[in-house]
Each structure stands twice: as C-alpha cells, then as structure tokens.
Design a protein around this motif. Structure first.
Motif, short mmCIF file in Angstrom:
data_model
loop_
_atom_site.label_atom_id
_atom_site.label_comp_id
_atom_site.label_asym_id
_atom_site.label_seq_id
_atom_site.Cartn_x
_atom_site.Cartn_y
_atom_site.Cartn_z
N ALA A 145 -0.38 7.11 11.39
CA ALA A 145 1.01 6.64 11.47
C ALA A 145 1.95 7.82 11.63
O ALA A 145 1.79 8.87 11.00
N LYS A 146 2.98 7.64 12.48
CA LYS A 146 3.87 8.75 12.78
C LYS A 146 4.85 9.05 11.65
O LYS A 146 5.34 10.17 11.52
N ASP A 147 5.16 8.04 10.83
CA ASP A 147 6.09 8.25 9.72
C ASP A 147 5.86 7.18 8.67
O ASP A 147 5.07 6.24 8.85
N SER A 148 6.57 7.30 7.55
CA SER A 148 6.37 6.38 6.43
C SER A 148 6.78 4.96 6.77
O SER A 148 6.13 4.00 6.33
N ALA A 149 7.84 4.82 7.53
CA ALA A 149 8.32 3.48 7.88
C ALA A 149 7.28 2.72 8.68
O ALA A 149 7.00 1.54 8.42
N SER A 150 6.69 3.37 9.67
CA SER A 150 5.67 2.70 10.48
C SER A 150 4.40 2.46 9.67
O SER A 150 3.71 1.46 9.88
N LEU A 151 4.10 3.37 8.74
CA LEU A 151 2.94 3.17 7.88
C LEU A 151 3.14 1.92 7.03
O LEU A 151 2.24 1.05 6.96
N LYS A 152 4.30 1.79 6.39
CA LYS A 152 4.54 0.62 5.55
C LYS A 152 4.52 -0.66 6.37
O LYS A 152 3.94 -1.67 5.94
N LYS A 153 5.09 -0.62 7.55
CA LYS A 153 5.11 -1.80 8.41
C LYS A 153 3.68 -2.24 8.72
O LYS A 153 3.37 -3.44 8.69
N CYS A 154 2.81 -1.29 9.00
CA CYS A 154 1.42 -1.61 9.29
C CYS A 154 0.71 -2.14 8.05
O CYS A 154 -0.02 -3.13 8.11
N LEU A 155 0.92 -1.49 6.90
CA LEU A 155 0.25 -1.92 5.67
C LEU A 155 0.62 -3.35 5.29
O LEU A 155 -0.18 -4.07 4.68
N LYS A 156 1.82 -3.75 5.64
CA LYS A 156 2.25 -5.12 5.33
C LYS A 156 1.54 -6.17 6.18
O LYS A 156 1.51 -7.35 5.82
N THR A 157 0.96 -5.74 7.29
CA THR A 157 0.29 -6.70 8.17
C THR A 157 -1.19 -6.86 7.82
O THR A 157 -1.84 -7.79 8.31
N LYS A 158 -1.72 -6.00 6.99
CA LYS A 158 -3.14 -6.02 6.68
C LYS A 158 -3.43 -6.99 5.52
O LYS A 158 -2.58 -7.17 4.64
N PRO A 159 -4.60 -7.60 5.50
CA PRO A 159 -4.97 -8.40 4.34
C PRO A 159 -4.93 -7.55 3.06
O PRO A 159 -5.41 -6.41 3.05
N ALA A 160 -4.35 -8.11 2.02
CA ALA A 160 -4.25 -7.36 0.76
C ALA A 160 -5.63 -6.94 0.27
O ALA A 160 -5.79 -5.85 -0.31
N SER A 161 -6.63 -7.77 0.51
CA SER A 161 -7.99 -7.44 0.05
C SER A 161 -8.50 -6.16 0.71
O SER A 161 -9.22 -5.37 0.08
N GLU A 162 -8.10 -5.91 1.97
CA GLU A 162 -8.53 -4.69 2.65
C GLU A 162 -7.87 -3.46 2.03
O GLU A 162 -8.51 -2.40 1.88
N LEU A 163 -6.60 -3.58 1.69
CA LEU A 163 -5.89 -2.44 1.08
C LEU A 163 -6.53 -2.06 -0.25
O LEU A 163 -6.70 -0.87 -0.56
N VAL A 164 -6.87 -3.07 -1.04
CA VAL A 164 -7.43 -2.79 -2.36
C VAL A 164 -8.89 -2.35 -2.26
O VAL A 164 -9.32 -1.45 -2.98
N THR A 165 -9.65 -2.93 -1.37
CA THR A 165 -11.04 -2.51 -1.19
C THR A 165 -11.12 -1.06 -0.72
O THR A 165 -12.10 -0.35 -1.01
N ALA A 166 -10.08 -0.59 -0.05
CA ALA A 166 -10.06 0.81 0.42
C ALA A 166 -10.09 1.80 -0.74
O ALA A 166 -10.38 2.99 -0.53
N VAL A 167 -9.82 1.34 -1.96
CA VAL A 167 -9.88 2.23 -3.12
C VAL A 167 -11.22 2.93 -3.20
O VAL A 167 -11.31 4.10 -3.59
N ARG A 168 -12.31 2.24 -2.84
CA ARG A 168 -13.64 2.85 -2.96
C ARG A 168 -13.77 4.12 -2.13
O ARG A 168 -14.61 4.98 -2.43
N ASN A 169 -12.95 4.26 -1.08
CA ASN A 169 -12.99 5.47 -0.26
C ASN A 169 -12.36 6.68 -0.95
O ASN A 169 -12.52 7.81 -0.49
N PHE A 170 -11.64 6.44 -2.04
CA PHE A 170 -11.00 7.53 -2.77
C PHE A 170 -11.82 7.96 -3.99
O PHE A 170 -11.40 8.86 -4.72
N LEU A 171 -12.96 7.31 -4.22
CA LEU A 171 -13.80 7.62 -5.36
C LEU A 171 -14.95 8.52 -4.92
O LEU A 171 -15.64 8.20 -3.95
#
Length: 547
Positions: A262-288
């Motif tokens: 993402a080029k900036d925070s605004a576009s990142l947030k806009k994209c994150l809002k379009t994704k299934p919430a389950s995908e955002l939370v499941t991504a936690v495993r990539n930070f462990l």
C-alpha cells in the motif's frame, strides 16, 4: 357500592399480581427501550447489551460510535456475550480463529440482597494480551454469591481489529482502548437503571486488563467515570503493553491479506476494510515465530496529537510525570512467579529443526533469535548489536554459564517475571508515588494454585511452578485454567478479595483493606509500601526494591 367495592378489590388484586410478576424484576428500562434479563436464583443477569454500533463495514478500524438504535420489542439480554474476533492462544487446534467482529457489549450482574436498595459497581476489563480472551471467560459465581456489588463485564476489540496502527491520523490504532472508554461512559450513564451507584464505580482488570485499567486511568478525566482502580499483574509500563514498530506490522498485515505494498495509510485502511475480518485475524499467525510468541504482536500505541478522538498521545511514563492523569486511588499488583505464564510454554515437547525435545532446550541455540520476541525489545533497540548485547546481558544475569533446561527452569521463570511484570510494577508505583496526588497501593501475592495457567500451557503437572499469573485474580473471577473448586484457604482469600473490591468502591477517602490489613499509601513514601498476601494472611512490609 358493593359493585364499586368489588371493582376496587379486583383492581387491587390485579395491581398486586403485576407487582409480583417475576417478569417485572428482570425488565430494565434504558433510553433505547426495555430489556429482559434472567433470574439466576441468587442474582440477575443482563448480558450482551450493546454500548456501541457494530464495528463492521465502514466502522471497522475506526473509533467506536455510541449505540444509537432503539428497540421496538423488548431486547433479549439472556444470551452470554460473544468473544471479539481473535486468534486464541488457548484453542488447541491449528485453526485458532474464534469469536465475532460484532462484539461490543457490556454484561451486568446484579446480586439479590434485601439489605441494599442500590449497589456499588465493579467494572471489569478482561485480559488476554490485547489479542484474545473474553468477558465470559471470567466467571461471576463467586462474586454473586457474596452479593456485595454489581459487576459489569466489558467486551472490546482485540488483535489487529483492535490495535492495528500506522502511527498517523489515517490509522492511529487503540480502537480497543477507545471501546473500553465508551463502555465506561455507558456504565456512568446507565448503571443506575440496574440499581447501580454511578458515583461508586471501581475499575479492575488482570494482565492486559490490568494494563488497560492503568491506561484508562492515564486519561485526565478518568475520575468522572470511576472513583478508584486496581491493576492486577499488568500495568501501562510493562514492555509488552505500549510497543514500537506498529507501523511496520500494520503494512505487513496488509501485504499478508492481499493489499500489496500500500502506498500510504489511507489506502491501506481502505483495503483492510474490504477484506473478510477472519482473514485479518488469521494473519496473526504470520507474526508468531513459534507457538504464541510473541504473545502481543498488536497492542496499544502512542498516537499523534492531531488524531481526532486520540486516546494516548504520550508515552505512559511522560503522562505520569506530567501529573495530568486521573487522580484517583489506584492499586497495582504482581504475583511472585507471574512469568510462569511465559516460561511454562517452553516446557512443551516439540519436533522442529530436525530434532525433538522441549522448547526450553532449544533456547540454547536460538536465544539470540527468540529472546527479543519473548521479552519485547525487538523494536526498542536501535541496532542488531544493541539487541544482541542486551540478550547476552540478561542471559548472563539469570543463568550465568549454565544452559537452558528443566534444571534451570526456575531461573528462566524469574527472568520472565522480572522483565515482563515485576520490574515495571515497581517502576509504575515509583512514578505514582512521586507525581501522584491520590493514594497508590501495591500488593504481592504468594499462594500457588493446585492447578493454574502454567499447567495448562505446559501440559505438565510434574513441575512446581509457584504462584503464577492469575492464581490470585481467578479466586475472584473464576477461569477455566485453574481449579474451580477452591481450597479452604483460597475460599477465605476469595472472600477477602471480593470484600476488598466492594469496600474500595464505597470508600469516601480512598482507603483500601484486605482482611484485617489496611494498605499503606506509597505517595510521598521513601520506601515502597507493599502488602504481602499469602496462605497465612497478610502483612505490610517496606522495601527499597521489590522482593
């Protein structure tokens, strides 16, 4: 006349029947309409009451909006609160996804006590490293059995949905903390409808809940929402609470779920809002890096001062030094082996990197890789050399030339206790005694549970863990990780703790008592005033350094 008398008599009987209608006792009128709770024998419960608009769609990753809907029908408040969507450490399956995105509710539990017309209030923030946990996981049967206060449990957003932050006004973070704040405002405005005393509210929490309590208290107007606060085994200065590096993790989250670079925070947030919430939370495993390490990859951050509805715009240390925080009586606590929550996890058997054994043995080869994540200094050091120097220093301090293993487990547990809990508890109390105006109290608890969180995480019962994270708090609010059946000594301690909360909420001069012991104030004291609580009772002690 007889006919009129008959009508009057029937009317009285009808009114009497209505007055004794059990439905009346579980109906509560709120501005949104009526709700119906449940009669549980010795207490009433009113669960899953929304205090905010559902944080979904356009309201995802935004500060919470107060609940605006009205109920045409009677709202059903008999369903237990749902957990906020999370990657849950205590789910044993590989898929640890649990909860729901629409979760911003409070649950009210009111005792039946004929000696009181109204009750003091204990507001409760659950723990879980800002990543997992739920209001329903902390029980209320012990509290309701004593019948001393109304309990309100708060649900709030967790993990990336609650704390993803790019450190600017577009995606500032701290949504979970803002949820808690809005819930406290709801309690202030509505608790009288349940028989609660809005002027007698004490806020309590454990672990991340305790840190949340402290962070809420760092708001200068906190005294308008609560008259006192207690942080059990967690405070704002713990190194895992307010972390650096949030911006990088937020953009990495976007990359993982398909937002690209993402080029900036605004576009990142806009994209994150379009994704299934389950995908955002499941991504936690990539930070462990393994298991659930680090246990808090997303959490509170310092926000820029120009953020609308900003919650925290200074480092907690600077806030306390400024004196511009909620000047209410506060207690902060720890248990003697708090770090067992972290160390016990390393006793698990595993087969990775081509060899089998316990995780603790692999620390000998991977200490420099893992320690910065285990102890949360990966993003606070400037260079790799600084990170390695600190890793070497603390290993030498606690183990000397010995190796990590079962025989040195207690030394490792002490390392976690000191760095993640005890040292920052002392630092917080030190700042409050120097810059605070209201009483600042502290206690240390030493009385091991027969089965506790260390046993649950290690899957072992052959090791003496000592008094571990939650061994005190779960005597008040039951939790599945420890024995629900209390020993006689624990039953007495449980009653003392519950009475302590009730008395603190009612005290006009901020006095805190446990059993026969009256806490001593640390403000202005040269030595630390620490109440020691154990199986044998309680005793006030003075220390230059915490034991």
């Amino acid at each position: 006349m007889n006919y009129v008398g008959l009508i009057i008599g029937l009317s009285c009987l009808w009114l009497s029947a209505i007055a004794s209608d059990p439905d009346d006792l579980v109906l509560v009128q709120l501005p949104q309409g009526k709700l119906r709770g449940r009669d549980n024998g010795n207490y009433y419960s009113y669960e899953s009451i929304p205090y905010a608009e559902p944080p979904i769609g356009d309201l995802r990753l935004e500060a919470p909006e107060p609940y605006k809907q009205t109920w045409l029908d009677i709202f059903d408040a008999t369903t237990a609160p749902v957990a906020c969507l999370q990657w849950d450490q205590f789910t044993t399956e590989d898929d640890k996804l649990a909860g729901a995105e629409d979760c911003l509710t409070v649950s009210v539990y009111k005792p039946k006590n004929s000696s009181r017309n109204s009750y003091p209030v204990v507001a409760h923030i659950h723990g879980g490293a800002f990543m997992f946990g739920a209001a329903a996981l902390n029980g209320h049967e012990n509290v309701m059995r004593e019948g001393k206060f109304i309990l309100v449990k708060i649900s709030y957003r967790l993990g990336p949905l609650g704390f993803a932050s790019t450190g600017d006004a577009d995606l500032p973070g701290n949504y979970g903390l803002k949820d808690q704040r809005l819930a406290l405002e709801w309690i202030r405005q509505n608790i009288a409808s349940f028989g609660g005393e809005p002027e007698n509210v004490v806020l309590v929490g454990h672990s991340a809940g305790g840190a949340s309590v402290h962070l809420q208290m760092l708001r200068e107007d906190f005294g308008q929402l609560a008259k006192a606060a207690i942080s059990f085994s967690g405070n704002a200065l713990d190194p895992w609470v307010v972390q650096e590096g949030g911006r990088g993790r937020a953009f990495e989250l976007g990359r993982i779920v398909g937002c690209g670079l993402a080029k900036d925070s605004a576009s990142l947030k806009k994209c994150l809002k379009t994704k299934p919430a389950s995908e955002l939370v499941t991504a936690v495993r990539n930070f462990l890096i393994f298991s659930y390490v680090p246990f808090a990859p997303f959490g509170p951050v310092v926000e820029p001062s120009d953020v609308p509805k900003a919650f925290l715009t200074q480092n907690p240390t600077d806030v306390i030094k400024s004196g511009k925080f909620g000047q209410v009586p506060w207690a902060v606590t720890y248990v003697t082996e708090d770090g067992g929550y972290n160390a016990a996890l390393l006793l698990n058997e595993w087969n990775k990197y081509g060899k089998s054994g316990t995780v603790i043995e692999d620390l000998n080869d991977r200490w420099f890789d893992w320690a910065p994540y285990l102890l949360f200094y990966r993003d606070s050091k400037k260079t790799i050399e600084d990170i390695d120097d600190y890793s070497r220093q603390i290993r030498q301090q606690y183990l000397g030339n010995r190796r990590f293993g079962i025989e040195s487990y207690w030394d490792l547990q002490q390392l976690f206790t000191d760095i993640l809990f005890k040292n920052s508890t002392q630092d917080s109390l030190d700042l409050h005694r120097k810059y605070g105006k209201s009483p600042a109290y502290a206690f240390v608890y030493d009385n091991p549970a027969d089965t506790g969180i260390a046993h649950a995480l290690s899957n072992r019962k052959d090791i003496d863990f000592g008094t571990v994270h939650g061994d005190d708090y779960f005597l008040i609010f039951e939790n599945f990780v420890r024995d629900l059946e209390l020993r006689p000594d624990e039953q007495l301690i449980s009653r003392n703790f519950i009475n302590m909360l009730a008395d603190f909420a009612l005290s006009d001069n901020g006095i805190l008592k446990y059993g026969e012991c009256v806490f001593k104030d640390n403000v202005g004291s040269e030595k630390f005033e620490l109440l020691s609580i154990s199986k044998n009772g309680c005793e006030n002690k003075q220390y230059v350094e915490f034991p």
